[in-house]
Motif scaffolding. Structure first.
Motif, mmCIF file in Angstrom:
data_model
loop_
_atom_site.group_PDB
_atom_site.id
_atom_site.type_symbol
_atom_site.label_atom_id
_atom_site.label_comp_id
_atom_site.label_asym_id
_atom_site.label_seq_id
_atom_site.Cartn_x
_atom_site.Cartn_y
_atom_site.Cartn_z
ATOM 1 N N ALA A 58 -18.826 -9.813 1.484
ATOM 2 C CA ALA A 58 -20.186 -10.275 1.759
ATOM 3 C C ALA A 58 -20.907 -10.583 0.451
ATOM 4 C CB ALA A 58 -20.947 -9.211 2.527
ATOM 5 N N ALA A 59 -21.750 -11.607 0.516
ATOM 6 C CA ALA A 59 -22.633 -11.957 -0.607
ATOM 7 C C ALA A 59 -21.864 -11.976 -1.921
ATOM 8 C CB ALA A 59 -23.809 -10.983 -0.671
ATOM 9 N N SER A 60 -20.895 -12.855 -2.010
ATOM 10 C CA SER A 60 -19.992 -12.878 -3.171
ATOM 11 C C SER A 60 -20.747 -13.071 -4.484
ATOM 12 C CB SER A 60 -18.949 -13.975 -2.996
ATOM 13 O OG SER A 60 -19.580 -15.238 -2.847
ATOM 14 N N GLN A 61 -20.176 -12.496 -5.553
ATOM 15 C CA GLN A 61 -20.748 -12.555 -6.897
ATOM 16 C C GLN A 61 -19.691 -13.058 -7.875
ATOM 17 O OE1 GLN A 61 -21.839 -8.489 -7.610
ATOM 18 N NE2 GLN A 61 -23.352 -8.442 -5.949
ATOM 19 N N PRO A 62 -20.096 -13.637 -9.004
ATOM 20 C CA PRO A 62 -19.105 -14.092 -9.997
ATOM 21 C C PRO A 62 -18.154 -12.975 -10.421
ATOM 22 C CG PRO A 62 -21.236 -15.051 -10.488
ATOM 23 C CD PRO A 62 -21.459 -14.085 -9.366
ATOM 24 N N GLY A 63 -18.636 -11.744 -10.435
ATOM 25 C CA GLY A 63 -17.785 -10.617 -10.802
ATOM 26 C C GLY A 63 -16.688 -10.324 -9.791
ATOM 27 N N ASP A 64 -16.752 -10.944 -8.627
ATOM 28 C CA ASP A 64 -15.698 -10.773 -7.623
ATOM 29 C C ASP A 64 -14.494 -11.661 -7.927
ATOM 30 O OD1 ASP A 64 -18.165 -10.586 -4.948
ATOM 31 O OD2 ASP A 64 -17.269 -8.976 -6.150
ATOM 32 N N SER A 65 -14.632 -12.553 -8.877
ATOM 33 C CA SER A 65 -13.535 -13.462 -9.223
ATOM 34 C C SER A 65 -12.334 -12.668 -9.709
ATOM 35 C CB SER A 65 -13.979 -14.450 -10.305
ATOM 36 O OG SER A 65 -15.047 -15.256 -9.845
ATOM 37 N N ALA A 66 -11.210 -12.839 -9.028
ATOM 38 C CA ALA A 66 -9.983 -12.094 -9.321
ATOM 39 C C ALA A 66 -8.918 -12.563 -8.336
ATOM 40 C CB ALA A 66 -10.211 -10.590 -9.157
ATOM 41 N N THR A 67 -7.727 -11.994 -8.475
ATOM 42 C CA THR A 67 -6.680 -12.204 -7.477
ATOM 43 C C THR A 67 -6.683 -11.018 -6.524
ATOM 44 O OG1 THR A 67 -5.296 -13.506 -8.978
ATOM 45 C CG2 THR A 67 -4.216 -12.502 -7.071
ATOM 46 N N TYR A 68 -6.677 -11.301 -5.235
ATOM 47 C CA TYR A 68 -6.696 -10.254 -4.216
ATOM 48 C C TYR A 68 -5.321 -10.194 -3.553
ATOM 49 C CZ TYR A 68 -11.645 -9.891 -4.999
ATOM 50 O OH TYR A 68 -12.869 -9.676 -5.601
ATOM 51 N N LEU A 69 -4.763 -9.004 -3.567
ATOM 52 C CA LEU A 69 -3.417 -8.792 -3.058
ATOM 53 C C LEU A 69 -3.447 -7.890 -1.840
ATOM 54 C CD1 LEU A 69 -1.742 -8.057 -6.506
ATOM 55 C CD2 LEU A 69 -1.411 -10.117 -5.153
ATOM 56 N N CYS A 70 -2.642 -8.246 -0.871
ATOM 57 C CA CYS A 70 -2.454 -7.460 0.335
ATOM 58 C C CYS A 70 -1.061 -6.841 0.246
ATOM 59 C CB CYS A 70 -2.574 -8.394 1.539
ATOM 60 S SG CYS A 70 -2.008 -7.734 3.102
ATOM 61 N N ALA A 71 -0.924 -5.571 0.628
ATOM 62 C CA ALA A 71 0.376 -4.909 0.572
ATOM 63 C C ALA A 71 0.537 -4.001 1.776
ATOM 64 C CB ALA A 71 0.511 -4.094 -0.718
ATOM 65 N N VAL A 72 1.749 -3.960 2.320
ATOM 66 C CA VAL A 72 2.016 -3.079 3.457
ATOM 67 C C VAL A 72 3.100 -2.085 3.104
ATOM 68 C CG1 VAL A 72 1.331 -4.824 5.140
ATOM 69 C CG2 VAL A 72 3.742 -4.596 4.526
ATOM 70 N N LYS A 73 2.987 -0.911 3.711
ATOM 71 C CA LYS A 73 4.029 0.091 3.605
ATOM 72 C C LYS A 73 4.617 0.266 4.995
ATOM 73 C CE LYS A 73 5.039 4.896 2.810
ATOM 74 N NZ LYS A 73 5.749 4.885 4.102
ATOM 75 N N MET A 74 5.944 0.205 5.060
ATOM 76 C CA MET A 74 6.615 0.344 6.351
ATOM 77 C C MET A 74 6.584 1.787 6.816
ATOM 78 S SD MET A 74 7.253 -2.655 7.072
ATOM 79 C CE MET A 74 8.207 -2.387 8.571
ATOM 80 N N ASP A 75 6.675 1.971 8.123
ATOM 81 C CA ASP A 75 6.692 3.306 8.690
ATOM 82 C C ASP A 75 8.126 3.827 8.658
ATOM 83 O OD1 ASP A 75 5.342 4.779 11.758
ATOM 84 O OD2 ASP A 75 6.346 5.637 10.024
ATOM 85 N N SER A 76 8.400 4.667 7.666
ATOM 86 C CA SER A 76 9.752 5.202 7.491
ATOM 87 C C SER A 76 9.834 6.657 7.938
ATOM 88 C CB SER A 76 10.156 5.101 6.015
ATOM 89 O OG SER A 76 9.253 5.843 5.216
ATOM 90 N N GLY A 77 8.738 7.134 8.526
ATOM 91 C CA GLY A 77 8.730 8.520 8.955
ATOM 92 C C GLY A 77 8.133 9.465 7.935
ATOM 93 N N THR A 78 7.879 8.956 6.740
ATOM 94 C CA THR A 78 7.215 9.761 5.715
ATOM 95 C C THR A 78 6.053 8.945 5.161
ATOM 96 O OG1 THR A 78 8.374 8.949 3.756
ATOM 97 C CG2 THR A 78 9.491 10.634 5.064
ATOM 98 N N SER A 79 5.232 9.606 4.369
ATOM 99 C CA SER A 79 4.083 8.917 3.783
ATOM 100 C C SER A 79 4.442 8.201 2.491
ATOM 101 C CB SER A 79 2.952 9.907 3.512
ATOM 102 O OG SER A 79 3.376 10.898 2.587
ATOM 103 N N TYR A 80 5.689 8.346 2.036
ATOM 104 C CA TYR A 80 6.083 7.746 0.772
ATOM 105 C C TYR A 80 6.809 6.445 1.021
ATOM 106 C CZ TYR A 80 5.488 12.685 -0.130
ATOM 107 O OH TYR A 80 4.997 13.952 -0.159
ATOM 108 N N GLY A 81 6.980 5.690 -0.030
ATOM 109 C CA GLY A 81 7.789 4.486 0.099
ATOM 110 C C GLY A 81 7.156 3.277 -0.545
ATOM 111 N N LYS A 82 7.972 2.252 -0.675
ATOM 112 C CA LYS A 82 7.574 1.064 -1.411
ATOM 113 C C LYS A 82 6.540 0.249 -0.654
ATOM 114 C CE LYS A 82 11.395 -1.518 0.602
ATOM 115 N NZ LYS A 82 12.753 -2.083 0.343
ATOM 116 N N LEU A 83 5.797 -0.536 -1.434
ATOM 117 C CA LEU A 83 4.851 -1.496 -0.893
ATOM 118 C C LEU A 83 5.474 -2.890 -0.944
ATOM 119 C CD1 LEU A 83 1.560 -0.298 -2.639
ATOM 120 C CD2 LEU A 83 2.321 0.175 -0.311
ATOM 121 N N THR A 84 5.202 -3.693 0.081
ATOM 122 C CA THR A 84 5.601 -5.096 0.095
ATOM 123 C C THR A 84 4.336 -5.924 -0.034
ATOM 124 O OG1 THR A 84 7.504 -4.641 1.508
ATOM 125 C CG2 THR A 84 6.761 -6.932 1.369
ATOM 126 N N PHE A 85 4.281 -6.739 -1.083
ATOM 127 C CA PHE A 85 3.069 -7.476 -1.429
ATOM 128 C C PHE A 85 3.116 -8.917 -0.950
ATOM 129 C CE2 PHE A 85 0.550 -4.845 -4.319
ATOM 130 C CZ PHE A 85 1.438 -3.838 -4.632
#
Lengths: 113, 115
Positions: B78-105
């Protein structure tokens, strides 16, 4: 509480040399992940380690690359006989036991001449 | 194999605009989804983390939603500002039965907010 530390921040190597990248996780964190960001590409998972154990190395190239996370000291990502295609930003992330959040370091930018 | 796609690849907007960044993933069996910000030559800063059981998370001017069944997430700024300029990355972690594990970007969205 210092964040994840990586050194060096910039590393220049000639083809055929070895590159050693270090990652000191946040205090109390026992899980370390390494990711690579090639130019114009997204971050790709390389390896996941816990103290003294490699848990998942499915993203590691089969040759020349190795990683360790000893009982004492930082995690090391080692690249032997570097080639120009290894030029990339290498990021380390750490997480504490029982948490699913990963905290990223500033990265090491490797340039192979 | 999980694949994460972000649209658009780049976005340029004038200051003050509200904007939406999109992320889609092919395998809905995720543990969580995280949005990061990356400034040029810098590391990643976590913005929001949504657990698979949650629908949205909010932090200041940022709101992230998750529709796990359709494999989509959006990041609303909301209400974007020049300071918001950047690269935005989305990453998911698969459900492997534990809370640990790699991210896929995803490949990221390069955002430029001009004054």
């Amino acid at each position: 509480n210092a964040g994840v530390m990586q050194n060096p921040r910039h590393l220049v190597r000639r083809r055929g040399q070895e590159a050693r990248l270090r990652c000191s996780p946040m205090k109390g964190h026992s899980h370390v992940y390494w990711y690579r960001q090639l130019p114009e590409e997204g971050l790709k998972f390389m390896v996941y380690l816990q103290k003294e154990n490699i848990i998942d190395e499915s993203g590691m190239p089969k040759e020349r690359f190795s990683a360790e996370f000893p009982k004492e000291g930082p995690s090391i990502l080692r690249i032997q006989q570097v080639v120009r295609g290894d030029s990339a930003a290498y990021f380390c992330a750490s997480s504490p036991g029982g948490s699913n959040s990963q905290y990223f370091g500033p990265g090491t930018r490797l340039t192979v001449l | 194999k999980q694949e994460v796609t972000q649209i658009p690849a780049a976005l340029s907007v004038p200051e003050g605009e509200n904007l939406v960044l999109n992320c889609s993933f092919t395998d809905s069996a995720i543990y969580n989804l995280q949005w990061f910000r990356q400034d040029p030559g810098k590391g990643l800063t976590s913005l929001l983390l949504i657990q698979s059981s949650q629908r949205e998370q909010t932090s200041g001017r940022l709101n992230a939603s998750l529709d796990k069944s359709s494999g989509r997430s959006t990041l609303y700024i909301a209400a974007s500002q020049p300071g918001d300029s950047a690269t935005y990355l989305c990453a998911v972690k698969m459900d492997s039965g534990t809370s640990y594990g790699k991210l896929t970007f995803g490949q990221g969205t390069i955002l430029t907010v001009h004054p």
